[in-house]
Design an enzyme around this catalytic site. Sequence first.
Site, PDB file in Angstrom:
ATOM      1  N   TYR A   1       3.207   3.286  12.353  1.00 53.82           N
ATOM      2  CA  TYR A   1       2.287   3.676  11.391  1.00 53.82           C
ATOM      3  C   TYR A   1       0.972   4.404  12.238  1.00 53.82           C
ATOM      4  CZ  TYR A   1      -0.931   3.945   7.548  1.00 53.82           C
ATOM      5  OH  TYR A   1      -1.973   4.365   6.492  1.00 53.82           O
TER       6      TYR A   1
ATOM      7  N   GLU B   1       0.869  -1.384  -0.031  1.00 52.64           N
ATOM      8  CA  GLU B   1       0.196  -0.059  -0.132  1.00 52.64           C
ATOM      9  C   GLU B   1       0.767   1.184  -0.004  1.00 52.64           C
ATOM     10  OE1 GLU B   1      -3.449   1.768   2.829  1.00 52.64           O
ATOM     11  OE2 GLU B   1      -3.529  -0.078   2.392  1.00 52.64           O
TER      12      GLU B   1
END
Length: 855
Positions: A316, A8
Amino acid sequence: MTELILTEKFSVASDFAKALGVKNKKDGYFEGDAHVITWAVGHLVELFEPDDYDAGLKKWRVETLPLIPERFRYKPITRTLQQFRTIKALLTQRQFDRIIIATDAGREGEVIARTILLESGFRDKERIMRFWTSQALVPKVVRDTMNQLKPITDYDRLWRAGYYRQVSDWLVGMNLTRLMTVRLGDLFSVGRVQTAVLAMLVDRRNEREHFIPETYWNFKVLFSGDKGRWTGRWFKEKETRITDKPQADALLERFQAEKAPGVVVSMKKETKQEPPPLLFSLTDLQQEANNRFGFPAKKTLAIAQALYQDRKCLSYPRTDSKVLGTASLGLVNTVLGKLEQACPDLFAFVDPKRVSLSNRRVFNDAKLTDHHALIPFKPISEAASRDEKLLFDLVVRRFAAAFHPDCRFESTRVVTLFAKETFQTRGKVILDPGWQRVYGTGIRDKAEAEIIPPLVEGDEGAVEKIEREEKQTSPPPDYSDSLLLKDMTNPGRYVAEEEIKRLYRGDIGIGTQSTRAQIIETLISRGYVQRAGKRLLATDKGGYLVTQLRKCPISSVLTSPEETARWEMQLNTIALGEGSDIRFLDHIKAFVTNAVAELKSAGLNVKLFKAEQPQAAVIGICPACGKAVRENPKAFSCEDRGCEFVIFKRIAGKSISAKMATNLLQYRKSGPFKGFISKKKKRFSASLKIVNENGHWKVTFDFNNQGKASSNNGQASPDPRRSISTVERVRSEPRGPESLSAPGSEPTQGAETMRCPLCNGTIIEGNRGFGCSNWRPEHGDCRFVIWKEIAGKTLTLQNLETLIAGKKTRPYVLKNSNGDKFKASMKMVKAPGQGVAIEVEPQGEGQGFKVLCLR
C-alpha cells in the site's frame, strides 16, 4: 455470534475474507457464517456545503460572512453513494452481535469509520470494537488481532482530532476563499495548509529575485613530497572562504613570498560505516522519483497506486512509515525468495543476519504508523509500462539494500601548515561497498575523494602551485517537487519556536503523505504555481495573494508554516488525549471571525493585480538563456524578448503540440513523428532536435542518417546531408544521471582537483561530458557541463584543465555543422545571465561562436 467488519478499502476486505475463510462475495460485501465484511472507498461522507445549510448561501457575498454553523453536518458523497447505502443497510437492517471497525490504524481511518457510523445513525457504542494494527495484513496477523480487539471508546481521542481538523479546514477555506474571491474579483482559494505551502514557494521566488551575489575567495596549494603529491585547501577554524579582498590579496602575497615547504601537522585516518538507507515512505519515494526521473509527486503516487492495485506487486503506497512490523518477518522471507530468482544480482550479497528481528532499521513496531513501509511483493509483470518498471526498480533496490551489510570506508584528513596558515586535504576510500553494491559501488559517495599519499606528521611538501579562486555565492535553487516535499515533511528551518522545531523533527509536517501531492497540484490548478521542467515556480497571482494576506496582521498567519505547525501540534495533543478540542475549536472560530472582519475592511490593491495580463503557460526552459518558454498563438517562444529562440507551432506542414515542445525542450530531442511535408509535397517522418549552431539555438530535423527531405524556412532543415557536430548530438540527450553522471560516476582520475566554475563542486566524468557533482536538485541543481566533443574535437583531460583554469587552448582543426574544417582555439568565458561558455575563436577571418556550458 455474527460480526460486521468495516474496512477502508476493498483490498483490505479481501485480506480479511481470506484470513477468516469468508468466500461468498455479494454486492458490496463478503458474507460467511460468522462474519460479514464490507468496505468503504476512502471517505464516503463529507461536510455540508454552505448552501446545504441555507440555499441563500449559494451565491458568494461578503455580507454573509463569516459562515460558522452551530452544528456541523455530513452528507454522503454522490460518487460513492451506492456503497454508503450498502453499509448503512447492513448497520440498520441486520442484527450483529458486534461491529468491528477495521479502517486504517490512524486519525484519518478513524474519521472515515466514525462519519459513516454517524451518518448511518448507528449509535450503539457498546457493540462497536476496534481492530488496530499497522502490520501487513497476512492471515496470521488478521486472526491474531481479531483476538485483541479494543473498545471503540479507546480511540475517541483520534476521532475528535480528525473531526476538528476537518472542521477547522472547512471554516478557514470556506470563509476566506469566498471573501478574497469576492473582494479581488477572481478565484482565490485560501487554505490552512495550501496557503502556507504557497508562501514557501513565493518566498523562494523573492529570495532568488532579490539575491545579491557576494564575492569570496578560496586558496588551494599543491604540495609535493617524497611520498607523492596532495592538494590542501585553506581553512581557519570553521571558515573555508575569505570575503575580504584586501585580506585575500595579502594572503596571496604571503604565500608567494614564502620559501619554506608545507609541513604535515595532523594526519587522521578513520574507518567508518554507513548503514543502508531506510525503506521508502511515500514522500521519500516521490522525492527520489522526482530526482531520478523528473516525475511529479502526483505521477509517482498514481504509478505506485497502479502497482499496488492493478499489478499487485507493491504494498500500500500511502504510507509515512519507513519500517516494517515484527510480524512481517515471514512476509520478508517470502518476498526475498521470489525476488532472488528474478533479480539475482541485486540480492547476491544479502546478509542473512540482517533478515531478522534484530535488524531494528527494518523491523520496528515502535515506529510503525497506519501502514508499513513501501516494499515489493513479487517481480513486476513484463507487460508493465516503462514508468512502472522504473518506479518499481527504485523500491526493489531500496528493499534489497536494507538487508545488505553496512558500507565500510576509510576517511582521511590531513592538515598541512604553510606560511602559518592551515590547509586541509580530505580523502575517502571504499573498503567494502556493502549495500552500495545494489546501486553500483561508490554511486552514493558524496565526499570529496582524493588519492592521498601515506603521509605522517612532520612530512614536508614543496609548493608546486598556489591557486586563488574567485567565486560568488549562489541563490537557493528553485523548488522542485523533491525539494518542496522535503521542506513540507520537515519544515523546521522555517520556524523559530524550539517546541515547534522539535515537533517538525518528529512525524508531523505540513500536510500528510496522502495530501502533499494533491496540495501541489491544487496550487498549480489555481494558477498560483507553474511547472517549468522540474521546477515549481510561484506565479504573480500566487505572490499577490501572499502579499495581500501579509498586509493584514491576523490573516498573515496563514502564510506562516510556523502557525500551521502550531495548529497541527494542538491537533496532535487532542489525538493523544491531552488537549482540549473545545478550546481548539473556539480558537479557530475566533481566528476566522477576526480574519474576516480584518479582510473586509483591508485596503487590498485590487487594481494592481487586475491590470496584469495573464501569462501564457510555461512549457519548458529556454536552452539559450535559461528563462521560461511560453506558449503563444503561433509559437512557443522565450519570455525574454531579446532572445531569438522559438519553436514554431507548425513545422513543415505538421502541427507541434505543447507536449511535443515540452519533450523537445527537456530532452533536446523528440520523436520520430509522421506527417511532415517537404517542399516537393512528399510526406516524411523525422525526429526534431534542438542544436546550437554557431552560437544560435534552433530546431532541426533528425533523420538518423536515413531519408531525404527539404528545408523549412531555415528553422528546421530536413536535408539529410546536413550533419551536426558531435557537441550538438550530445546536447540532444536527456539531462540527468544517464547522460552526465552515469551510475558509478566519481571524480575523474586527473580531474579530481578541478572545480566547477559556477558552484565549486567536484568535476565528474560522465559518458558524454564532464559536469558538476552538484547536478542533483537537492545539491544545488548545478547545470554546468563541458561536453567531451566540441565541433568534432574530443577533449583531453589537459584540454579540460586548461579550459577550467580560464586559459586558451592551442589551435585545433575543428568541423562546423556542415562538415567544413577550420582551425580554432577554445577558451572558457563568462556568458552574462547564462553562467559560462566555451568560446571557439577561429584563426583568420572566420566568425567565432560560443557553446554554452549548460545542460
